[in-house]
Scaffold this active site. Structure first.
Site, PDB file in Angstrom:
ATOM      1  N   ASN A   1       0.858  -1.192   0.000  1.00 38.43           N
ATOM      2  CA  ASN A   1       0.000   0.000   0.000  1.00 38.43           C
ATOM      3  C   ASN A   1       0.898   1.247   0.000  1.00 38.43           C
ATOM      4  O   ASN A   1       1.713   1.432   0.904  1.00 38.43           O
ATOM      5  CB  ASN A   1      -0.901  -0.040   1.243  1.00 38.43           C
ATOM      6  CG  ASN A   1      -1.824   1.162   1.316  1.00 38.43           C
ATOM      7  OD1 ASN A   1      -1.397   2.296   1.111  1.00 38.43           O
ATOM      8  ND2 ASN A   1      -3.083   0.929   1.627  1.00 38.43           N
TER       9      ASN A   1
ATOM     10  N   HIS B   1       1.048   6.263   1.786  1.00 38.95           N
ATOM     11  CA  HIS B   1       1.806   7.226   2.590  1.00 38.95           C
ATOM     12  C   HIS B   1       2.979   7.869   1.847  1.00 38.95           C
ATOM     13  O   HIS B   1       3.580   8.814   2.346  1.00 38.95           O
ATOM     14  CB  HIS B   1       2.202   6.604   3.926  1.00 38.95           C
ATOM     15  CG  HIS B   1       0.977   6.333   4.756  1.00 38.95           C
ATOM     16  ND1 HIS B   1       0.013   7.305   4.971  1.00 38.95           N
ATOM     17  CD2 HIS B   1       0.504   5.214   5.352  1.00 38.95           C
ATOM     18  CE1 HIS B   1      -0.973   6.792   5.685  1.00 38.95           C
ATOM     19  NE2 HIS B   1      -0.706   5.524   5.918  1.00 38.95           N
TER      20      HIS B   1
ATOM     21  N   HIS C   1      -5.531   3.765  -1.743  1.00 38.86           N
ATOM     22  CA  HIS C   1      -6.870   4.099  -1.240  1.00 38.86           C
ATOM     23  C   HIS C   1      -7.218   5.516  -1.670  1.00 38.86           C
ATOM     24  O   HIS C   1      -6.604   6.472  -1.196  1.00 38.86           O
ATOM     25  CB  HIS C   1      -6.846   3.978   0.295  1.00 38.86           C
ATOM     26  CG  HIS C   1      -8.171   4.198   0.954  1.00 38.86           C
ATOM     27  ND1 HIS C   1      -8.340   4.048   2.312  1.00 38.86           N
ATOM     28  CD2 HIS C   1      -9.390   4.557   0.472  1.00 38.86           C
ATOM     29  CE1 HIS C   1      -9.610   4.294   2.628  1.00 38.86           C
ATOM     30  NE2 HIS C   1     -10.261   4.614   1.535  1.00 38.86           N
TER      31      HIS C   1
ATOM     32  N   ARG D   1      -9.353   8.195  -1.026  1.00 34.15           N
ATOM     33  CA  ARG D   1     -10.317   8.577   0.011  1.00 34.15           C
ATOM     34  C   ARG D   1     -11.203   9.706  -0.476  1.00 34.15           C
ATOM     35  O   ARG D   1     -10.790  10.523  -1.304  1.00 34.15           O
ATOM     36  CB  ARG D   1      -9.573   9.015   1.286  1.00 34.15           C
ATOM     37  CG  ARG D   1      -8.837   7.898   1.980  1.00 34.15           C
ATOM     38  CD  ARG D   1      -8.259   8.389   3.300  1.00 34.15           C
ATOM     39  NE  ARG D   1      -9.300   8.606   4.269  1.00 34.15           N
ATOM     40  CZ  ARG D   1      -9.587   7.775   5.278  1.00 34.15           C
ATOM     41  NH1 ARG D   1      -8.868   6.704   5.477  1.00 34.15           N
ATOM     42  NH2 ARG D   1     -10.573   8.035   6.091  1.00 34.15           N
TER      43      ARG D   1
ATOM     44  N   ARG E   1      -7.022  12.940   0.977  1.00 37.60           N
ATOM     45  CA  ARG E   1      -5.937  13.425   1.852  1.00 37.60           C
ATOM     46  C   ARG E   1      -4.561  12.927   1.407  1.00 37.60           C
ATOM     47  O   ARG E   1      -3.561  13.542   1.730  1.00 37.60           O
ATOM     48  CB  ARG E   1      -6.179  13.013   3.302  1.00 37.60           C
ATOM     49  CG  ARG E   1      -6.057  11.538   3.557  1.00 37.60           C
ATOM     50  CD  ARG E   1      -6.088  11.210   5.025  1.00 37.60           C
ATOM     51  NE  ARG E   1      -7.406  11.419   5.591  1.00 37.60           N
ATOM     52  CZ  ARG E   1      -7.843  10.788   6.682  1.00 37.60           C
ATOM     53  NH1 ARG E   1      -7.051   9.939   7.307  1.00 37.60           N
ATOM     54  NH2 ARG E   1      -9.040  10.993   7.148  1.00 37.60           N
TER      55      ARG E   1
ATOM     56  N   GLU F   1      -8.454   0.510  -3.021  1.00 40.22           N
ATOM     57  CA  GLU F   1      -9.228   0.528  -1.782  1.00 40.22           C
ATOM     58  C   GLU F   1     -10.218   1.666  -1.897  1.00 40.22           C
ATOM     59  O   GLU F   1      -9.853   2.770  -2.314  1.00 40.22           O
ATOM     60  CB  GLU F   1      -8.286   0.823  -0.618  1.00 40.22           C
ATOM     61  CG  GLU F   1      -8.160  -0.297   0.363  1.00 40.22           C
ATOM     62  CD  GLU F   1      -7.315   0.135   1.526  1.00 40.22           C
ATOM     63  OE1 GLU F   1      -7.677   1.096   2.216  1.00 40.22           O
ATOM     64  OE2 GLU F   1      -6.275  -0.488   1.719  1.00 40.22           O
TER      65      GLU F   1
ATOM     66  N   THR G   1      -8.205   3.600   8.338  1.00 41.22           N
ATOM     67  CA  THR G   1      -9.449   2.823   8.372  1.00 41.22           C
ATOM     68  C   THR G   1      -9.613   2.185   9.749  1.00 41.22           C
ATOM     69  O   THR G   1      -8.725   1.504  10.230  1.00 41.22           O
ATOM     70  CB  THR G   1      -9.399   1.726   7.292  1.00 41.22           C
ATOM     71  OG1 THR G   1      -8.964   2.304   6.078  1.00 41.22           O
ATOM     72  CG2 THR G   1     -10.758   1.089   7.109  1.00 41.22           C
TER      73      THR G   1
ATOM     74  N   GLU H   1     -10.800  -9.433   3.123  1.00 39.05           N
ATOM     75  CA  GLU H   1      -9.520  -9.061   3.728  1.00 39.05           C
ATOM     76  C   GLU H   1      -9.789  -8.956   5.224  1.00 39.05           C
ATOM     77  O   GLU H   1     -10.557  -8.092   5.671  1.00 39.05           O
ATOM     78  CB  GLU H   1      -9.017  -7.727   3.174  1.00 39.05           C
ATOM     79  CG  GLU H   1      -7.672  -7.343   3.806  1.00 39.05           C
ATOM     80  CD  GLU H   1      -7.004  -6.155   3.129  1.00 39.05           C
ATOM     81  OE1 GLU H   1      -7.039  -6.064   1.889  1.00 39.05           O
ATOM     82  OE2 GLU H   1      -6.448  -5.316   3.859  1.00 39.05           O
TER      83      GLU H   1
ATOM     84  N   HIS I   1      -3.704  -4.533   7.586  1.00 37.67           N
ATOM     85  CA  HIS I   1      -3.805  -3.410   8.523  1.00 37.67           C
ATOM     86  C   HIS I   1      -2.890  -3.619   9.723  1.00 37.67           C
ATOM     87  O   HIS I   1      -3.046  -4.569  10.475  1.00 37.67           O
ATOM     88  CB  HIS I   1      -5.231  -3.154   9.018  1.00 37.67           C
ATOM     89  CG  HIS I   1      -5.477  -1.684   9.228  1.00 37.67           C
ATOM     90  ND1 HIS I   1      -4.965  -1.014  10.297  1.00 37.67           N
ATOM     91  CD2 HIS I   1      -6.120  -0.773   8.468  1.00 37.67           C
ATOM     92  CE1 HIS I   1      -5.312   0.258  10.201  1.00 37.67           C
ATOM     93  NE2 HIS I   1      -6.003   0.438   9.097  1.00 37.67           N
TER      94      HIS I   1
HETATM   95  N1  PXP Z   1      -5.829  -2.947   4.278  1.00 38.60           N
HETATM   96  C1  PXP Z   1      -6.769  -1.982   4.402  1.00 38.60           C
HETATM   97  C2  PXP Z   1      -8.175  -2.317   4.075  1.00 38.60           C
HETATM   98  C3  PXP Z   1      -6.422  -0.688   4.838  1.00 38.60           C
HETATM   99  O1  PXP Z   1      -7.372   0.256   4.966  1.00 38.60           O
HETATM  100  C4  PXP Z   1      -5.073  -0.396   5.082  1.00 38.60           C
HETATM  101  C5  PXP Z   1      -4.686   0.992   5.471  1.00 38.60           C
HETATM  102  O2  PXP Z   1      -4.887   1.848   4.410  1.00 38.60           O
HETATM  103  C6  PXP Z   1      -4.139  -1.425   4.920  1.00 38.60           C
HETATM  104  C7  PXP Z   1      -4.541  -2.690   4.540  1.00 38.60           C
HETATM  105  C8  PXP Z   1      -2.688  -1.193   5.187  1.00 38.60           C
HETATM  106  O3  PXP Z   1      -2.515  -0.914   6.518  1.00 38.60           O
HETATM  107  P1  PXP Z   1      -1.103  -0.419   7.065  1.00 38.60           P
HETATM  108  O4  PXP Z   1      -0.806   0.872   6.386  1.00 38.60           O
HETATM  109  O5  PXP Z   1      -1.329  -0.302   8.525  1.00 38.60           O
HETATM  110  O6  PXP Z   1      -0.125  -1.503   6.695  1.00 38.60           O
END
Ligand code: PXP
Length: 239
Positions: free
Chosen positions: A7, A10, A43, A45, A49, A69, A100, A150, A189
């Site tokens: 992901n 960030h 994602h 959003r 952001r 996402e 999330t 998931e 997550h």
């Molecule tokens: N899966 C989902 C559904 C999420 O919302 C997120 C965070 O955006 C992640 C995985 C990844 O989480 P993390 O950034 O904590 O690894």
């Protein structure tokens, strides 16, 4: 083989902190792929952001397996249908949250989610639902024809001691149940380089979606090395 989805939200968070042009999520995504990531997750959003519409368009054209996402809204479903990611993961979204929080309540929104899943399927998009490890949510995910669930590992990641062990048992039980009723299982997550050893005890996993820990690690060792380290940490997975 257990697949890694990176992901890259960030990377966009850093860019948006200055409303600048760099760093670009696409650059990080391509390095992650080069280092062996199976997929890339982003994602979009509602509040934009971090990831922006243009990022999603670019990613959808240039990465191999893009997972979008998204919240279950008409706007996001229409956007996904337009850019056609490889898969989509439906998540709950609240404006004030830092990330999330909690899984999607599929039980409470069966009709709305079924309509979204159908529309995404009609465009050839694989659909995953991000849910807490509860049988009722898994039954509901099956009922709306999701391809994957998931499992939300955030509670496990934030817990410690006996509470963490209990949450891991819940995740394991949910994965077994999902497999039994014919759902493919991903998890994500809060997964990091340390707690991954617990995550690997969950059976039937197809893919892990990991963002914050990898992007954070990339600041010191670079994206390719951060991804390679996570792939190495995932290698003992046997089930
Ligand atoms: N899966 C989902 C559904 C999420 O919302 C997120 C965070 O955006 C992640 C995985 C990844 O989480 P993390 O950034 O904590 O690894």
């Amino acid at each position: 083989m257990l697949k890694l989805g990176v992901n890259i939200d960030h990377i966009a968070t850093v860019r948006e902190a200055r409303k600048a042009q760099f760093p670009r999520p696409l650059d990080g995504a391509l390095l992650a792929e080069k280092a062996g990531a199976w997929g890339i997750t982003a994602h979009l959003r509602e509040d934009r952001r971090h990831i922006q519409d243009a990022d999603m368009c670019e990613l959808s054209q240039k990465v191999k397996n893009l997972n979008m996402e998204m919240a279950v809204t008409d706007e996001m479903v229409a956007f996904a249908v337009k850019i056609k990611p490889h898969s989509s993961c439906l998540v709950p979204e609240k404006r004030q949250e830092l990330t999330t929080e909690g899984g999607l309540d599929v039980v409470g929104q069966l009709d709305k989610i079924r309509v979204a899943v159908d529309k995404l399927h009609q465009s050839g998009i694989i659909v995953s639902l991000f849910i807490d490890p509860e049988e009722a949510q898994l039954d509901a995910a099956k009922a709306v024809n999701a391809d994957y669930v998931e499992l939300h590992t955030g509670t496990f990641a934030n817990a410690s001691g006996a509470e963490q062990i209990r949450e891991l048992e819940r995740l394991k039980g949910a994965a077994k149940y999902a497999h039994r009723i014919g759902l493919a299982v991903n998890a994500g997550h809060g997964i990091d380089y340390v707690n991954i050893s617990g995550i690997l005890e969950i059976p039937h996993l197809s893919e892990l979606n990991i963002g914050h820990s990898i992007v954070g690690r990339a600041i010191t060792v670079g994206m390719e090395e951060a991804v390679r380290e996570m792939i190495n940490a995932m290698k003992p997975y046997a089930k």
